[in-house]
Design a protein around this motif. Sequence first.
Motif, PDB file in Angstrom:
ATOM      1  N   LEU A 471     -86.921 -35.054   6.946  1.00  0.00           N
ATOM      2  CA  LEU A 471     -86.360 -36.384   6.727  1.00  0.00           C
ATOM      3  C   LEU A 471     -84.924 -36.300   6.225  1.00  0.00           C
ATOM      4  O   LEU A 471     -84.587 -35.510   5.362  1.00  0.00           O
ATOM      5  CB  LEU A 471     -87.226 -37.147   5.721  1.00  0.00           C
ATOM      6  CG  LEU A 471     -88.694 -37.342   6.134  1.00  0.00           C
ATOM      7  CD1 LEU A 471     -89.446 -38.092   5.055  1.00  0.00           C
ATOM      8  CD2 LEU A 471     -88.796 -38.076   7.469  1.00  0.00           C
ATOM      9  N   LYS A 472     -84.079 -37.156   6.823  1.00  0.00           N
ATOM     10  CA  LYS A 472     -82.664 -37.205   6.453  1.00  0.00           C
ATOM     11  C   LYS A 472     -82.361 -38.383   5.526  1.00  0.00           C
ATOM     12  O   LYS A 472     -81.465 -38.301   4.696  1.00  0.00           O
ATOM     13  CB  LYS A 472     -81.802 -37.308   7.719  1.00  0.00           C
ATOM     14  CG  LYS A 472     -82.009 -36.157   8.702  1.00  0.00           C
ATOM     15  CD  LYS A 472     -81.226 -36.378   9.974  1.00  0.00           C
ATOM     16  CE  LYS A 472     -81.452 -35.245  10.971  1.00  0.00           C
ATOM     17  NZ  LYS A 472     -82.852 -35.130  11.394  1.00  0.00           N
ATOM     18  N   LEU A 473     -83.091 -39.474   5.686  1.00  0.00           N
ATOM     19  CA  LEU A 473     -82.835 -40.661   4.877  1.00  0.00           C
ATOM     20  C   LEU A 473     -83.473 -40.533   3.493  1.00  0.00           C
ATOM     21  O   LEU A 473     -84.544 -39.931   3.347  1.00  0.00           O
ATOM     22  CB  LEU A 473     -83.396 -41.902   5.572  1.00  0.00           C
ATOM     23  CG  LEU A 473     -82.660 -42.361   6.841  1.00  0.00           C
ATOM     24  CD1 LEU A 473     -83.456 -43.427   7.561  1.00  0.00           C
ATOM     25  CD2 LEU A 473     -81.278 -42.876   6.493  1.00  0.00           C
ATOM     26  N   TRP A 475     -85.643 -41.934   1.557  1.00  0.00           N
ATOM     27  CA  TRP A 475     -86.709 -42.941   1.543  1.00  0.00           C
ATOM     28  C   TRP A 475     -87.264 -43.147   0.142  1.00  0.00           C
ATOM     29  O   TRP A 475     -87.389 -42.209  -0.636  1.00  0.00           O
ATOM     30  CB  TRP A 475     -87.849 -42.506   2.466  1.00  0.00           C
ATOM     31  CG  TRP A 475     -87.481 -42.451   3.919  1.00  0.00           C
ATOM     32  CD1 TRP A 475     -87.169 -41.346   4.641  1.00  0.00           C
ATOM     33  CD2 TRP A 475     -87.387 -43.561   4.818  1.00  0.00           C
ATOM     34  NE1 TRP A 475     -86.879 -41.686   5.941  1.00  0.00           N
ATOM     35  CE2 TRP A 475     -87.010 -43.049   6.079  1.00  0.00           C
ATOM     36  CE3 TRP A 475     -87.569 -44.933   4.688  1.00  0.00           C
ATOM     37  CZ2 TRP A 475     -86.823 -43.855   7.193  1.00  0.00           C
ATOM     38  CZ3 TRP A 475     -87.387 -45.744   5.804  1.00  0.00           C
ATOM     39  CH2 TRP A 475     -87.026 -45.211   7.034  1.00  0.00           C
ATOM     40  N   LEU A 509     -89.758 -42.811  14.091  1.00  0.00           N
ATOM     41  CA  LEU A 509     -89.143 -42.149  12.949  1.00  0.00           C
ATOM     42  C   LEU A 509     -88.280 -40.969  13.387  1.00  0.00           C
ATOM     43  O   LEU A 509     -87.160 -40.799  12.929  1.00  0.00           O
ATOM     44  CB  LEU A 509     -90.233 -41.664  11.985  1.00  0.00           C
ATOM     45  CG  LEU A 509     -89.739 -40.960  10.719  1.00  0.00           C
ATOM     46  CD1 LEU A 509     -89.030 -41.945   9.803  1.00  0.00           C
ATOM     47  CD2 LEU A 509     -90.890 -40.273   9.994  1.00  0.00           C
ATOM     48  N   ASP A 514     -84.955 -42.090  11.636  1.00  0.00           N
ATOM     49  CA  ASP A 514     -84.476 -41.033  10.734  1.00  0.00           C
ATOM     50  C   ASP A 514     -83.617 -40.031  11.511  1.00  0.00           C
ATOM     51  O   ASP A 514     -83.958 -38.864  11.661  1.00  0.00           O
ATOM     52  CB  ASP A 514     -85.660 -40.325  10.073  1.00  0.00           C
ATOM     53  CG  ASP A 514     -85.244 -39.625   8.778  1.00  0.00           C
ATOM     54  OD1 ASP A 514     -84.495 -38.649   8.856  1.00  0.00           O
ATOM     55  OD2 ASP A 514     -85.647 -40.094   7.703  1.00  0.00           O
ATOM     56  N   ASN A 519     -78.632 -42.287   9.528  1.00  0.00           N
ATOM     57  CA  ASN A 519     -78.442 -41.844   8.152  1.00  0.00           C
ATOM     58  C   ASN A 519     -77.008 -42.096   7.693  1.00  0.00           C
ATOM     59  O   ASN A 519     -76.773 -42.558   6.567  1.00  0.00           O
ATOM     60  CB  ASN A 519     -78.802 -40.364   8.044  1.00  0.00           C
ATOM     61  CG  ASN A 519     -78.603 -39.818   6.644  1.00  0.00           C
ATOM     62  OD1 ASN A 519     -78.985 -40.443   5.666  1.00  0.00           O
ATOM     63  ND2 ASN A 519     -77.974 -38.660   6.544  1.00  0.00           N
TER      64      ASN A 519
END
Length: 601
Positions: A471-473, A475, A509, A514, A519
């Motif tokens: 995951l880059k964001l 969250w 996603l 993502d 991002n």
Amino acid sequence: MVLAGVLIFAAPVWAQSADESFGGRFSGFGGRFGASAEPVVSVASQFNAPTADQPARLFVTATIKPGWHIYSITQPPGGPLATKIRLTPSQEYRIAGYFQAVPPPETKVEPVFDNLAVESHYGSVTWHAPLELAPGIDPATIRIEGVLNAQACDANACMPPKDFPFTAVLGPGVALPEEKPAESEPSRQALATEVLAATLMGAFLGGLILNLMPCVLPVISLKLLSFIEQGGQSRGQVFVLNLWYAAGLMLVFLILATFSASFSLAWGEQFTLTWFKVTLTALVFVMALSFLGVWEIPIPGFMGSGAAGQLQTQEGAPGAFLKGVFTTILATPCTGPFLGPVFGFTLEEPAYVSYLVFGTVGLGMASPYLIIGALPELIRFLPKPGAWMETLKQVMAFLLLGTVVYLFTTMTERYFIPTLTLLVGLWFACWLIGRTPITAPPSKRNAAWIGGAATAILVGILAFTLLLEDLKLPWVMFSSEALAQARQEGKTVMVDFTADWCPNCKWNLAWAIDTKRVNQLVRKNGVVPMVADWTDRSPMIKEVLTKDLGRQSIPVLAIWPAGAPDEDVVILDGTLIESQVLQALERAGPSGNGRQSFNSQ
């Protein structure tokens, strides 16, 4: 072969995503601890010139912050780490004796270390040793560089061991009480010999007991079957096979000794590497499949044959050797009595000590098999080989599958699905190879191996590329309260309504939400990304979906613009592409307290 190919091609994929870096709890050990500006330990050094009746002498002084202490250079193993003084080699000087401490350390018996005598220094301590200077060298031009490795502790905590560099120059020296260095050297050497002997004895006993540890028991079944198969063989043949088994076992210990001496890799530390855990899980799984008769490892006698007519296939040297290797690898996550202090003893010792200690542990672990090899009558009580061995082998396969379950518990959750997918690919490869008769033409057998290997490699690459979430964001978990709070603060909020059982959600996603471009825009506009996980029943999430958004199913991506009324929420549902998400974020605009309305355009 299949497993090796999968790991060669797939390892770089998961290695790039593995979390292999660790942050320390302490910062600035050399100078600061926590917020304090006062050094916990500071080191200074000097040496004096030789006189007519005294040699030159090197002095290394450590000043320790009140309330803290470090340990002596003579601290026995099995407890705190001893302080070490290491000098940079030079042609201009050499140490001509042992370092001695002034004042001597305070000694206290510590029950927490099994009543070991712990030697500590408080306040200030100076170590000194005789120094021999090269002929014709002006002492004023000499610079003696070195490091003091010490671990500082207070009443509540210990810092990690740290190297404190120092440079000694010519000086007046430090006033010392009358000393008798000649009397201390033999006793110190005798003490070091006694400590090493005691450590090696503990290493042998620890290795012997390691055979009974839970990590090893599932694969001891391999050796049990081979003992049964050896029942009718000559004494010499039994001894040779057990020598091969011990050789495989010792090889792993010597490799671990190399890692310990060269890279300070602790016992079992390889299990902190995700790629190692995935590799071992795959290896144990394909061995369990072989036990169940799905396929046969092409090593003579490694674990018998699945065909009833071949149950008494004799164990071969390659099979015995690899059994020793595999058993030892599985033993490394376990430790037993004696091994903690034994391996701790090697941390600051020369490389040869690491090889000696690890080799002795391996010899202790191999000793039962060497004794049985020399005295095969010890296994006469075992039943004769027969068809019952096939049933026993299959029962033991489930012990190996239980080991697979245990290995999953050592991984982080994000690796569960990719690893399980890899195992399915390996299962197919083993099935494809196993269904090809051994009597088939070589071209057909080779085709089965190539097809199985290619399939397993492809599945492994896809598993750790597509199924490993990276995951880059940033969250945060969704809740109605969190959404209301963020909107009250003037934030633009993006909520991904998703679930693990929703494949379209996973697609969105990975490929639409993502992503790198999303991002960048989210961070640029100060958008708050939230995830509403509907994997398990949640009345709160269902209420937001149905009442606020008018949706009955997922995937749904909802974006609340900053300062806009609730009805201006941007809703994207179904399968998405990245450009749709980017356009919706552009429409919603950045976070800000000054927005009073939303221009939907």
